[in-house]
Structures are given as C-alpha cells and as structure tokens.
Scaffold this motif. Sequence first.
Motif, mmCIF file in Angstrom:
data_model
loop_
_atom_site.group_PDB
_atom_site.id
_atom_site.type_symbol
_atom_site.label_atom_id
_atom_site.label_comp_id
_atom_site.label_asym_id
_atom_site.label_seq_id
_atom_site.Cartn_x
_atom_site.Cartn_y
_atom_site.Cartn_z
ATOM 1 N N ASN A 105 0.827 -1.204 0.000
ATOM 2 C CA ASN A 105 0.000 0.000 0.000
ATOM 3 C C ASN A 105 0.865 1.259 0.000
ATOM 4 O O ASN A 105 0.532 2.265 -0.643
ATOM 5 C CB ASN A 105 -0.933 -0.017 1.218
ATOM 6 C CG ASN A 105 -1.818 1.212 1.297
ATOM 7 O OD1 ASN A 105 -1.695 2.040 2.195
ATOM 8 N ND2 ASN A 105 -2.733 1.351 0.357
ATOM 9 N N ASP A 156 1.700 2.384 -3.425
ATOM 10 C CA ASP A 156 0.605 3.099 -4.089
ATOM 11 C C ASP A 156 0.508 4.538 -3.598
ATOM 12 O O ASP A 156 0.270 5.459 -4.387
ATOM 13 C CB ASP A 156 -0.722 2.373 -3.846
ATOM 14 C CG ASP A 156 -0.819 1.047 -4.580
ATOM 15 O OD1 ASP A 156 -0.255 0.946 -5.686
ATOM 16 O OD2 ASP A 156 -1.454 0.122 -4.052
ATOM 17 N N PRO A 201 -8.744 0.311 -1.516
ATOM 18 C CA PRO A 201 -8.430 -1.121 -1.525
ATOM 19 C C PRO A 201 -9.315 -1.949 -0.595
ATOM 20 O O PRO A 201 -9.443 -3.159 -0.785
ATOM 21 C CB PRO A 201 -6.961 -1.168 -1.087
ATOM 22 C CG PRO A 201 -6.672 0.156 -0.480
ATOM 23 C CD PRO A 201 -7.587 1.136 -1.121
ATOM 24 N N ALA A 217 -4.262 1.767 -7.069
ATOM 25 C CA ALA A 217 -4.236 0.842 -5.920
ATOM 26 C C ALA A 217 -3.752 -0.548 -6.318
ATOM 27 O O ALA A 217 -3.997 -1.516 -5.609
ATOM 28 C CB ALA A 217 -5.630 0.751 -5.303
ATOM 29 N N SER A 257 -1.663 -2.601 -3.692
ATOM 30 C CA SER A 257 -2.500 -2.961 -2.541
ATOM 31 C C SER A 257 -3.466 -4.082 -2.898
ATOM 32 O O SER A 257 -3.618 -5.057 -2.147
ATOM 33 C CB SER A 257 -3.295 -1.735 -2.065
ATOM 34 O OG SER A 257 -2.464 -0.627 -1.845
#
Length: 413
Positions: free
Chosen positions: A48, A51, A125, A150, A153
């Motif tokens: 994550n 992103d 996400p 995303a 993720s």
Amino acid sequence: MSQLIETCKKLKKATQVLVIADTREKNKALAQVALSLQKNTEFILQENKKDIENARATGMKESLIDRLSLDKKRIEDMIEGINTIIDLKDPVWKSNDVWTLENGLTISKMTVPIGVIGIIYESRPNVTIDAFALTLKSGNCILLRGSSTAIHSNRALVMAVKEGLRNSSITEDVIGFIDDVDRAVVKEMLILNQYIDLIIPRGGDELIQFVVKHATVPTIETGVGNCHVFVDESGDIGKALNIIENAKTQRAGVCNACETILIHKNIANEILPKLNNRIADRVELRGCEKSRSIVNMNEATEEDWSIEYLDFIVAVRIVDSIDEAIEHVNKYGTKHSEAIVTENLNNANRFLREVDAAAVYVNASTRFTDGSQFGFGAEMGISTQKMHARGPMGLNELVTVKYTIMGNGQIRE
C-alpha cells in the motif's frame, strides 16, 4: 484466449460449486481469509505504501489519498467486517413467500445467488475485501477490477484472500482479479454477458457514466454523492454545527460527505457566524449572495450546487422555506444521502417523504450511509438507482429469486 476470458470461465464454473455450498463451509472459508489478512498485514501495508508514494508523485489530493491509504486499524476493520458477515444470516435459499394453488401446486419464492458479479472500483483497496466477503457469503463469485492507483495494494489483498481460501473447502477460483490496468480490458469486461451476470461500478461520475455507456451486462449505479444538510428554522444550533462538521470534515473524500449546506433564512444570522468559526480554518466556504452578506466567503456559482467536491470545500445557500430546500435537493442532489436538522415533526416527515434519495436523515450526519454502519458488515457500494437495490448493498441485495413449483402430475388445461 485472453486472460480475462480464462478468468471468467473459472468464475462461471465455480458458481456451480458455490451455489450448493452450505453456510458452514462459506463461514469457515471467510474465517480463514480473516486469518490470512491478519498474517499478511505487514506485507499488505508495504505494498500500500508503494501506491501512496506513486499517488503523491502524481499530485493526487490528500482527501483522495486518504481513501487509498491502509493502516493496521483499517485492516483490522476489514477483518471485523468479515467476522460480522460470518455472523449474519445466510441469504441463500430462503423464502418467506410460499402458497398453494387450488390445483394443488405449491409455489415457493426462493432466494438464489446472482452468479458472477464484476466490480470496477477506484482507489479504496478495502473494497477488494468487502466485495469478496459479501459475494462469497451470498453464494456469488467476484471479478475485481481496481484502479491503477491501488494496484499494489489490491494484488496483496487478493493474494491473502487466495491463501486463506486454499486452507478451506472453497476453491480459490471464486475470486478473479484483473491485473491489467489497460482501460481496454474494462471495455471487454463490460460486454461479457455469457460469463458475467452483473457489474457494479464504484467510483466517480466519470467511471460510472463510462460503464453505463459501454456495458451490455446489467449494471447497478453506485456512489456519486452530492449530499446536503438542511438546517430548518426550528433546528437546534448545537446539533446542526456538530452534524455539519462531521458530515463535511470527518472524511472529505467519500461519497456520503456533505457537499452543500442549506440554511433557513430565519436562522441564518445566528448559525452562519458560528459555522464559519467552527470549520473555516479547514473548509473553503462558497456561498450565495445572502450567505456572503452575513459571513465573508467565496462566491458560489451555479456549478457549485452540482459538484461532488470530494475535498474540503462546501457550498452554502440560504433558502426561504422547507419547500425551497426540498426543491433544491431534488434538483441538484444525486439521490444518495440527505439530512435535515429540525425540531419540527411535520417538517421532518415532509423531508423524509418528499426528498428523493436512497438515505434520508433527521438530526444525524450523512456519514452513516455505509454498509458497516448499517450492520451489513460491508457493502458492495451505495446504489443511487431504484431498481433491484437502493442504498448500501449488503448480503440481501446480492441475491435474486427463483420460483420453485412442487406438483403431483398436474397439467394445464
């Protein structure tokens, strides 16, 4: 054969297994996925972070980065959502409607899964887990197509889901993930009627209109939220300030955030200065001429009444009556979530009945329009249309019906 077609064929085949899976099997699979999410938390957060870094590098505004961001608390919320879904009643193969005709035929209206559901979504996400958990419990397979913002993720979350499923009796083929961020793949997905039974776009107006325009697969429109809070002349000032502050500032980049404040003229001189003191340090106010004669703020144009800002901006308009407030909401609103602050029961009832929206509130924040807040564990999205499903889409919105007829040799004359 394209990778998408291959994935869809696996999903279609998996529906035949999932449709007869019992509640215990589905719940055990969900429990294993929850354990897998917990086990893989650090890896998911690392992915994550990639992103988020990419989003900041491209200049994404912070209110939208908030939607993209995960932390341990948000992953714990995903796990809690799964556990709530486990505890909810299985919506499949239920009937509250059984009757027997004069000729002896017994007809039952039974709930059954829809089949393969495709969801196309931006950022967020958490939708990956929400959509999977709801569709599995309701006996459906899910095809996920998240946004490029995303991608890391979503890959990590799908990996965790599949790992959990491999420790259960449910095949991992019940979940499919489109790893290709090319928009052409979305166009292909939208016309795969032989494999996909329903598509749900979840994101901004541009995404939703693209899907509606190009899809031959049935769709449910969700998400766009130009939401209002109307402060009636009998409204409690303290309640109104708390509700507006929460609805606008708790999370500005979400579809149930307040985008326009309507204030009755008889209370405007009292509440507007207090509201300005309360939120103007964080929120840009754009007002009508009457509003700006009371408090210094930027001018609102006609366009401002229609905008879903998804940012720390709010439009302000003073109205002469509840009739004008209702007319404004029904003209500019997106049929999502609307609220009135009032101590007048008649006005409350009028607002509830006359405002055309999926969720209408009296003396409460619009931020509650959410599957988890409604007790659904999660949501596939918030439907703003009127056919099949409206409002937060939980388990009961992910089944359709089948009529079963039991006879003893009857024929129609």
